[in-house]
Write an enzyme that holds these catalytic residues in place. Sequence first.
Site, PDB file in Angstrom:
ATOM      1  CD  GLU A  51      -1.718   8.296 -13.307  1.00  0.00           C
ATOM      2  OE1 GLU A  51      -1.012   7.660 -14.123  1.00  0.00           O
ATOM      3  OE2 GLU A  51      -1.366   9.369 -12.810  1.00  0.00           O
ATOM      4  N   GLY A  87       0.891  11.307  -9.993  1.00  0.00           N
ATOM      5  CA  GLY A  87       0.969  12.725  -9.650  1.00  0.00           C
ATOM      6  C   GLY A  87       2.393  13.203  -9.407  1.00  0.00           C
ATOM      7  CD  GLU A  90      -0.535  13.310 -13.486  1.00  0.00           C
ATOM      8  OE1 GLU A  90      -0.744  12.982 -12.301  1.00  0.00           O
ATOM      9  OE2 GLU A  90      -1.409  13.277 -14.354  1.00  0.00           O
ATOM     10  CB  ALA A 149      -2.861  11.427  -6.466  1.00  0.00           C
TER      11      ALA A 149
HETATM   12  N1  CO8 Z   1      -0.752   6.910  -2.086  1.00  0.00           N
HETATM   13  C1  CO8 Z   1      -0.837   6.596  -0.760  1.00  0.00           C
HETATM   14  N2  CO8 Z   1       0.115   5.912  -0.082  1.00  0.00           N
HETATM   15  C2  CO8 Z   1       1.211   5.517  -0.781  1.00  0.00           C
HETATM   16  C3  CO8 Z   1       1.384   5.816  -2.139  1.00  0.00           C
HETATM   17  C4  CO8 Z   1       0.336   6.541  -2.801  1.00  0.00           C
HETATM   18  N3  CO8 Z   1       0.414   6.913  -4.086  1.00  0.00           N
HETATM   19  N4  CO8 Z   1       2.555   5.296  -2.554  1.00  0.00           N
HETATM   20  C5  CO8 Z   1       3.101   4.707  -1.471  1.00  0.00           C
HETATM   21  N5  CO8 Z   1       2.302   4.842  -0.398  1.00  0.00           N
HETATM   22  C6  CO8 Z   1       2.518   4.333   0.966  1.00  0.00           C
HETATM   23  C7  CO8 Z   1       2.263   2.845   1.041  1.00  0.00           C
HETATM   24  O1  CO8 Z   1       0.879   2.565   1.182  1.00  0.00           O
HETATM   25  C8  CO8 Z   1       3.082   2.480   2.270  1.00  0.00           C
HETATM   26  O2  CO8 Z   1       2.361   2.840   3.415  1.00  0.00           O
HETATM   27  P1  CO8 Z   1       2.320   1.836   4.710  1.00  0.00           P
HETATM   28  O3  CO8 Z   1       3.755   1.733   5.140  1.00  0.00           O
HETATM   29  O4  CO8 Z   1       1.430   2.538   5.654  1.00  0.00           O
HETATM   30  O5  CO8 Z   1       1.786   0.538   4.200  1.00  0.00           O
HETATM   31  C9  CO8 Z   1       4.271   3.415   2.196  1.00  0.00           C
HETATM   32  O6  CO8 Z   1       3.880   4.483   1.293  1.00  0.00           O
HETATM   33  C10 CO8 Z   1       5.503   2.761   1.600  1.00  0.00           C
HETATM   34  O7  CO8 Z   1       5.125   2.191   0.353  1.00  0.00           O
HETATM   35  P2  CO8 Z   1       5.435   0.659  -0.043  1.00  0.00           P
HETATM   36  O8  CO8 Z   1       5.486  -0.205   1.169  1.00  0.00           O
HETATM   37  O9  CO8 Z   1       4.484   0.270  -1.122  1.00  0.00           O
HETATM   38  O10 CO8 Z   1       6.924   0.817  -0.593  1.00  0.00           O
HETATM   39  P3  CO8 Z   1       7.611  -0.085  -1.704  1.00  0.00           P
HETATM   40  O11 CO8 Z   1       9.047   0.293  -1.710  1.00  0.00           O
HETATM   41  O12 CO8 Z   1       7.284  -1.521  -1.507  1.00  0.00           O
HETATM   42  O13 CO8 Z   1       6.956   0.363  -3.101  1.00  0.00           O
HETATM   43  C11 CO8 Z   1       6.158   1.941  -4.713  1.00  0.00           C
HETATM   44  C12 CO8 Z   1       7.146   1.667  -3.565  1.00  0.00           C
HETATM   45  C13 CO8 Z   1       6.500   1.068  -5.924  1.00  0.00           C
HETATM   46  C14 CO8 Z   1       6.270   3.397  -5.102  1.00  0.00           C
HETATM   47  C15 CO8 Z   1       4.725   1.623  -4.228  1.00  0.00           C
HETATM   48  O14 CO8 Z   1       4.490   2.276  -2.992  1.00  0.00           O
HETATM   49  C16 CO8 Z   1       3.667   2.054  -5.184  1.00  0.00           C
HETATM   50  O15 CO8 Z   1       3.439   1.395  -6.198  1.00  0.00           O
HETATM   51  N6  CO8 Z   1       2.956   3.168  -4.868  1.00  0.00           N
HETATM   52  C17 CO8 Z   1       1.867   3.636  -5.649  1.00  0.00           C
HETATM   53  C18 CO8 Z   1       2.384   4.315  -6.907  1.00  0.00           C
HETATM   54  C19 CO8 Z   1       1.250   4.764  -7.764  1.00  0.00           C
HETATM   55  O16 CO8 Z   1       0.474   3.979  -8.289  1.00  0.00           O
HETATM   56  N7  CO8 Z   1       1.132   6.082  -7.949  1.00  0.00           N
HETATM   57  C20 CO8 Z   1       0.121   6.665  -8.754  1.00  0.00           C
HETATM   58  C21 CO8 Z   1      -1.084   6.981  -7.951  1.00  0.00           C
HETATM   59  S1  CO8 Z   1      -2.414   7.536  -8.982  1.00  0.00           S
HETATM   60  C22 CO8 Z   1      -2.063   9.133  -9.279  1.00  0.00           C
HETATM   61  O17 CO8 Z   1      -1.073   9.668  -8.900  1.00  0.00           O
HETATM   62  C23 CO8 Z   1      -3.086   9.854 -10.076  1.00  0.00           C
HETATM   63  C24 CO8 Z   1      -2.818  11.342 -10.137  1.00  0.00           C
HETATM   64  C25 CO8 Z   1      -4.006  12.069 -10.656  1.00  0.00           C
HETATM   65  C26 CO8 Z   1      -5.126  11.987  -9.705  1.00  0.00           C
HETATM   66  C27 CO8 Z   1      -6.344  12.608 -10.218  1.00  0.00           C
HETATM   67  C28 CO8 Z   1      -7.481  12.368  -9.270  1.00  0.00           C
HETATM   68  C29 CO8 Z   1      -8.798  12.549  -9.842  1.00  0.00           C
END
Ligand code: CO8
Length: 263
Positions: free
Chosen positions: A131, A108, A111, A63
Amino acid sequence: MEFITYEQDGFVGVVTINRPQALNALNSQVLEEIEATFDAIDLDNTRAVVLTGAGEKSFVAGADIGEMSTLTKAEGEAFGKKGNDVFRKIETFPIPVIAAVNGFALGGGCEISMSCDIRICSDNAVFGQPEVGLGITPGFGGTQRLARLVGAGMAKQMIYSARNIKADEAYRIGLVNAVYTQEELLPAAKKLAATIAANAPIAVRNCKKAINEGLEVDMDKAIVIEEKLFGDCFETEDQKAGMGNFLEKDKEKKLKVVPFQNK
Ligand code: CO8
């Protein structure tokens, strides 16, 4: 649609989440577009769907953390419901949905793949529920579907530790059915979808319903669900043609020529 593309290839539909600048993360708009895409699928002419992510790096990286970062308790609950409603639509979609997981499937992303009937992935895929490291619980069905798919013990370990797993481990614990190279993944998903699409469509739909609904009740109720859906197949053209072909030993007649009968 800004973030979703849809292609129709014969009886197979391919839905691609396409928001590469955020590794296909799910914000409200992406969720709404996924829902609208599934709502628009022509169920008279589509028998299986493949769901995948654009690019070679990510299926769905979760998400959208930026959108979630300022939510109040009530808004958080509403966002969770929004995702849950869309994912439940996929899970109960009348025809099978195959997740072709082509990279990160985090939060997500893991999920949404679990709301699909079948998951296959590329060898660079990474699954996880990170999360608790972000101060929240999985909120799009992760606490429920992961435990049902891989067992409570493994689900609890993954969710409590927020540790990601690679494709080989996802395969070992039964989260995915098969692992392919990046190049092979989408063709394999389409081939599997086409194989499903060549079978009797009413029977396939009823199998999905029987398995899904049967898993939610005890065995006595589950077998009644099966009996009704089994009976429902009789007197259909598919059943007459399928059994007739076998009895006539007519190998030329294939079920796939039988058109879907809209009931
Ligand atoms: N949300 C928003 N932006 C994201 C997300 C995300 N989940 N994942 C990646 N991005 C963006 C980054 O911010 C980045 O943007 P920018 O270039 O503008 O800085 C771009 O994508 C590329 O990402 P990275 O530079 O971080 O790329 P890397 O190769 O270094 O890393 C990863 C890749 C490991 C996937 C890393 O991006 C990461 O850890 N992302 C987050 C993963 C995460 O924690 N996902 C879970 C989110 S929580 C969730 O899904 C809960 C679901 C239920 C929600 C219920 C709500 C009530």
